[in-house]
Design a protein around this motif. Structure first.
Motif, mmCIF file in Angstrom:
data_model
loop_
_atom_site.group_PDB
_atom_site.id
_atom_site.type_symbol
_atom_site.label_atom_id
_atom_site.label_comp_id
_atom_site.label_asym_id
_atom_site.label_seq_id
_atom_site.Cartn_x
_atom_site.Cartn_y
_atom_site.Cartn_z
ATOM 1 N N GLY A 283 47.545 -62.256 51.670
ATOM 2 C CA GLY A 283 48.022 -60.901 51.433
ATOM 3 C C GLY A 283 47.666 -59.869 52.475
ATOM 4 N N ALA A 284 47.023 -60.251 53.576
ATOM 5 C CA ALA A 284 46.711 -59.291 54.641
ATOM 6 C C ALA A 284 48.000 -58.885 55.359
ATOM 7 C CB ALA A 284 45.713 -59.887 55.631
ATOM 8 N N HIS A 285 48.036 -57.661 55.845
ATOM 9 C CA HIS A 285 49.189 -57.141 56.576
ATOM 10 C C HIS A 285 48.803 -56.950 58.040
ATOM 11 C CE1 HIS A 285 51.251 -56.208 52.753
ATOM 12 N NE2 HIS A 285 50.070 -55.795 52.344
ATOM 13 N N TYR A 286 49.566 -57.548 58.945
ATOM 14 C CA TYR A 286 49.347 -57.375 60.376
ATOM 15 C C TYR A 286 50.353 -56.365 60.909
ATOM 16 C CZ TYR A 286 45.861 -61.025 61.132
ATOM 17 O OH TYR A 286 44.689 -61.757 61.134
ATOM 18 N N VAL A 287 49.855 -55.379 61.620
ATOM 19 C CA VAL A 287 50.689 -54.351 62.229
ATOM 20 C C VAL A 287 50.526 -54.439 63.736
ATOM 21 C CG1 VAL A 287 51.037 -51.870 62.509
ATOM 22 C CG2 VAL A 287 50.522 -52.809 60.237
ATOM 23 N N GLU A 288 51.645 -54.570 64.456
ATOM 24 C CA GLU A 288 51.589 -54.603 65.911
ATOM 25 C C GLU A 288 51.746 -53.187 66.441
ATOM 26 O OE1 GLU A 288 53.413 -57.055 69.749
ATOM 27 O OE2 GLU A 288 54.461 -57.098 67.821
ATOM 28 N N GLY A 289 50.688 -52.656 66.975
ATOM 29 C CA GLY A 289 50.697 -51.302 67.497
ATOM 30 C C GLY A 289 49.377 -51.007 68.185
ATOM 31 N N GLU A 290 49.368 -49.943 68.957
ATOM 32 C CA GLU A 290 48.180 -49.577 69.727
ATOM 33 C C GLU A 290 47.440 -48.429 69.067
ATOM 34 O OE1 GLU A 290 46.944 -48.116 74.262
ATOM 35 O OE2 GLU A 290 49.045 -48.427 73.704
ATOM 36 N N MET A 291 46.157 -48.622 68.863
ATOM 37 C CA MET A 291 45.316 -47.574 68.307
ATOM 38 C C MET A 291 45.155 -46.463 69.343
ATOM 39 S SD MET A 291 43.293 -46.762 65.704
ATOM 40 C CE MET A 291 41.940 -45.625 65.384
ATOM 41 N N VAL A 292 45.476 -45.220 68.956
ATOM 42 C CA VAL A 292 45.385 -44.116 69.916
ATOM 43 C C VAL A 292 44.473 -42.995 69.444
ATOM 44 C CG1 VAL A 292 47.638 -44.570 70.946
ATOM 45 C CG2 VAL A 292 47.472 -43.028 68.978
ATOM 46 N N GLY A 293 43.997 -43.035 68.204
ATOM 47 C CA GLY A 293 43.100 -41.988 67.762
ATOM 48 C C GLY A 293 42.783 -42.066 66.285
ATOM 49 N N PHE A 294 41.739 -41.337 65.883
ATOM 50 C CA PHE A 294 41.357 -41.213 64.481
ATOM 51 C C PHE A 294 41.700 -39.822 63.975
ATOM 52 C CE2 PHE A 294 38.463 -44.702 65.642
ATOM 53 C CZ PHE A 294 38.587 -45.530 64.533
ATOM 54 N N GLY A 295 41.926 -39.721 62.676
ATOM 55 C CA GLY A 295 42.076 -38.427 62.018
ATOM 56 C C GLY A 295 40.779 -38.066 61.323
ATOM 57 N N PHE A 296 40.369 -36.813 61.404
ATOM 58 C CA PHE A 296 39.102 -36.361 60.858
ATOM 59 C C PHE A 296 39.346 -35.408 59.690
ATOM 60 C CE2 PHE A 296 36.434 -37.977 64.275
ATOM 61 C CZ PHE A 296 37.363 -38.151 65.289
ATOM 62 N N ARG A 297 38.377 -35.349 58.785
ATOM 63 C CA ARG A 297 38.452 -34.389 57.683
ATOM 64 C C ARG A 297 37.055 -33.848 57.385
ATOM 65 N NH1 ARG A 297 37.278 -36.486 52.391
ATOM 66 N NH2 ARG A 297 36.821 -38.719 52.416
ATOM 67 N N GLN A 298 37.023 -32.587 57.004
ATOM 68 C CA GLN A 298 35.760 -31.935 56.690
ATOM 69 C C GLN A 298 35.173 -32.501 55.397
ATOM 70 O OE1 GLN A 298 33.935 -29.555 58.143
ATOM 71 N NE2 GLN A 298 35.260 -29.066 59.894
ATOM 72 N N GLN A 299 33.867 -32.797 55.434
ATOM 73 C CA GLN A 299 33.135 -33.239 54.249
ATOM 74 C C GLN A 299 31.834 -32.448 54.187
ATOM 75 O OE1 GLN A 299 33.690 -37.629 55.411
ATOM 76 N NE2 GLN A 299 33.794 -37.732 53.184
ATOM 77 N N PRO A 300 31.899 -31.194 53.754
ATOM 78 C CA PRO A 300 30.737 -30.307 53.813
ATOM 79 C C PRO A 300 29.561 -30.741 52.954
ATOM 80 C CG PRO A 300 32.522 -29.310 52.554
ATOM 81 C CD PRO A 300 33.089 -30.530 53.194
ATOM 82 N N ASP A 301 29.797 -31.657 51.993
ATOM 83 C CA ASP A 301 28.710 -32.083 51.114
ATOM 84 C C ASP A 301 27.841 -33.165 51.739
ATOM 85 O OD1 ASP A 301 31.040 -33.647 51.006
ATOM 86 O OD2 ASP A 301 30.383 -34.627 49.152
ATOM 87 N N ILE A 302 28.232 -33.676 52.928
ATOM 88 C CA ILE A 302 27.463 -34.729 53.583
ATOM 89 C C ILE A 302 26.596 -34.120 54.678
ATOM 90 C CG2 ILE A 302 27.614 -36.810 55.004
ATOM 91 C CD1 ILE A 302 30.115 -37.585 53.550
ATOM 92 N N LEU A 303 25.334 -34.537 54.705
ATOM 93 C CA LEU A 303 24.392 -34.077 55.717
ATOM 94 C C LEU A 303 24.139 -35.197 56.707
ATOM 95 C CD1 LEU A 303 21.778 -32.246 53.446
ATOM 96 C CD2 LEU A 303 23.736 -31.266 54.641
ATOM 97 N N ALA A 304 24.040 -34.871 57.989
ATOM 98 C CA ALA A 304 23.783 -35.863 59.029
ATOM 99 C C ALA A 304 22.849 -35.259 60.068
ATOM 100 C CB ALA A 304 25.086 -36.319 59.684
ATOM 101 N N GLU A 305 21.991 -36.115 60.602
ATOM 102 C CA GLU A 305 21.019 -35.662 61.595
ATOM 103 C C GLU A 305 21.733 -35.125 62.840
ATOM 104 O OE1 GLU A 305 17.425 -37.559 64.348
ATOM 105 O OE2 GLU A 305 18.162 -38.645 62.599
ATOM 106 N N GLY A 306 21.294 -33.960 63.292
ATOM 107 C CA GLY A 306 21.859 -33.365 64.494
ATOM 108 C C GLY A 306 23.137 -32.595 64.264
ATOM 109 N N ILE A 307 23.614 -32.530 62.996
ATOM 110 C CA ILE A 307 24.859 -31.830 62.672
ATOM 111 C C ILE A 307 24.540 -30.654 61.766
ATOM 112 C CG2 ILE A 307 27.145 -32.042 61.642
ATOM 113 C CD1 ILE A 307 26.811 -33.633 64.200
ATOM 114 N N GLU A 308 25.088 -29.508 62.078
ATOM 115 C CA GLU A 308 24.860 -28.318 61.279
ATOM 116 C C GLU A 308 25.360 -28.534 59.851
ATOM 117 O OE1 GLU A 308 26.182 -23.594 61.245
ATOM 118 O OE2 GLU A 308 26.595 -24.857 62.997
#
Length: 534
Positions: A283-308
């Motif tokens: 049941g896996a799906h193979y897609v032929e294409g080139e990865m060109v970037g990621f999409g980002f989204r704000q998650q203000p409830d998560i804390l990470a070292e070095g990030i405001e």
């Protein structure tokens, strides 16, 4: 997967509600239901079905009323399914080959099969990526929607297909030995895992590592560790080496380690094909294409070292350039970077190595070009068909290739000799000046050889310590890494794929504990170097 079910449930709910409303319901231009008493565009209150005239002729007839309701439902479903710019090719002024005709739309739907949402996105469909997809789908089946993104479905330049396909346990790090032992068991029982139609053509002639006086003690220690973990090999002095392999020149050789079981070589393309074929069947799906970037989204409830505080951004989308140049998007819950030599570049798209805090540390994987030469011994007096894959103290190696008297051989260049990686052209001068002299020193019969063929391929080279990086990224809670195996990845693909599936499904390693191979060792600067290993 769960989001898809919710969307489907929502759509069905809207349709049920609509059927209970008055029959003069029409679509707005944004495909929203409107229960206004006004008609559709143009002011007509009539339904737009093909049999509207018959219905209007006898409004009070129960059959007519039923037909009217059915006609309205058909119109709603058509607009619900088709894009807003759909045109009827049979309508006046529309050509049969209209871009937005029903035939073209449905043809694209049938042909496309593009997965815009998934639970797990595997970036890279080579040996490691396809093994991950295989194990995830084998274990979870319909419980996980898995998409594999591969930029070249022909695998013409894939490291997996251009490798020599060796299998050995002759390492000095426990995890590498354990992964290769697991790989040996997998290949021995490959028909149980991959089916009767997959033949790996395993050649069980073992490995033979040679050491000078300076490396003999380390080779002996490695052998003891390997055998304690389940490998089976033997140590041979120079005298015994000459007795066992009379074609060898043992000058300068103090000790050899010869694998007796679970070592040899196989067809890497067959292994990749087997993983891919079974993953798709599950049941896996193979897609032929080139990865060109990621999409980002704000998650203000998560804390990470070095990030405001409040400024954390996660990743949830991949932007893909299709073969026809179209840009598309895949939303995912989990992403796995398994893109081989291109993994470092993919990681940069997620700001790994260019961001702040933990994101300031790059994924240290880059392509390195390696040559493989096919040659024949002109006097036909070379080593016989049961010759092991032999590696001398300089790292020069050779093995038999089939029954036609051919041999494969090569050597990794020194750091100052690294060739450019902008193409896969073969440097034959490197063979003449570097590889051939070492081959002739090791095997006197190789003084007279002729190169018949050659190719180049990419190593996914880990510049930090030349070992695999497997596990979650410490910054992103939904990004995993499986790359950097530096030349011995193909033999470890069964174990790596299994390990990644265990992290996702079970929450941790179960078969082989690869905790020490995680990205954290790069952050704390604790490399894991192999000792006296090529």
């Amino acid at each position: 997967m769960f989001q898809a079910l919710q969307r489907r449930s929502s759509k069905l709910s809207v349709l049920r509600q609509t059927r209970n409303q008055q029959p003069r319901i029409t679509y707005s231009s944004r495909r929203q239901y409107a229960s206004s008493g006004e008609g559709s565009k143009g002011g007509s209150g009539k339904p737009s079905g093909d049999f509207s005239d018959q219905v209007e002729a006898n409004k009070d007839n129960p059959i007519s009323r039923t037909l009217k309701l059915i006609g309205n439902d058909v119109q709603r479903m058509k607009k619900f399914i088709l894009p807003t710019n759909y045109t009827n090719p049979g309508a006046k002024g529309d050509s049969p080959d209209s871009t937005h005709s029903i035939e073209n739309y449905l043809e694209r739907y049938r042909r496309d099969g593009f997965q815009s949402h998934c639970d797990v996105l595997v970036i890279g469909g080579g040996g490691v990526g396809s093994s991950i997809a295989y194990w995830l789908k084998k274990r979870a089946r319909q419980g996980l929607n898995v998409v594999v993104l591969e930029k070249d479905a022909t695998y013409a330049q894939a490291s997996t297909c251009l490798s020599v396909g060796g299998l050995r346990q002759q390492f000095s790090i426990v995890e590498n030995i354990q992964m290769s032992l697991y790989g040996a068991d997998f290949m021995r029982n490959s028909r149980d895992y991959l089916g009767d139609d997959v033949d790996l053509n395993f050649t069980p002639h073992g490995y033979l590592l040679l050491a000078s006086e300076a490396g003999a003690e380390q080779l002996e220690q490695n052998s003891k560790l390997q055998c304690a973990l389940g490998a089976k090999n033997e140590l041979l002095t120079a005298k015994r080496l000459k007795e066992r392999f009379p074609w060898m020149n043992t000058e300068g050789i103090a000790l050899g380690c010869h694998g007796l079981e679970k070592e040899g070589w196989f067809d890497p393309w067959a292994l990749l094909s087997g993983f891919r074929k079974r993953a798709i069947e599950y049941g896996a799906h193979y897609v032929e294409g080139e990865m060109v970037g990621f999409g980002f989204r704000q998650q203000p409830d998560i804390l990470a070292e070095g990030i405001e505080e409040g400024s954390y951004e996660g990743i949830d989308r991949a932007f893909v350039k299709m073969k026809d140049g179209e840009m598309r998007e895949i939303k995912f819950a989990i992403a796995i970077i398994a893109a081989g030599a291109q993994s470092g570049a993919i990681a940069k798209m997620a700001r790994i190595g260019t961001g702040k805090g933990m994101l300031s540390i790059p994924l240290p994987v880059e392509p390195r070009k390696r040559y493989v030469y096919v040659f024949q011994c002109e006097n036909d007096q070379g080593p016989g068909i049961n010759t092991p894959l032999t590696i001398d103290p300089s790292g020069t190696y050779f093995r038999r290739d089939g029954l036609g008297g051919n041999y494969l051989g090569g050597k990794s260049p020194l750091p100052e000799e690294e060739p450019p990686v902008d193409n896969l052209d073969v440097d034959h001068t490197f063979f003449d000046k570097t590889v051939w002299p070492n081959l002739a020193q090791m095997v006197p019969a190789f003084e007279a050889i002729k190169v018949k063929n050659a190719w180049a391929g990419y190593y996914e080279f880990n510049t930090f310590d030349e070992n695999g990086i497997v596990g979650p990224h410490p910054y992103y809670n939904n990004l995993y890494i499986a790359t950097g195996f530096s030349g011995h990845g193909i033999q470890q693909t069964p174990a790596v794929g299994r390990a990644v599936s265990e992290m996702i499904i079970d929450g941790g390693f179960r078969t082989v504990d690869l905790t020490r191979f995680g990205f954290d060792r790069i952050i704390v600067d604790q490399p894991m170097y192999e000792a006296n290993i090529f």
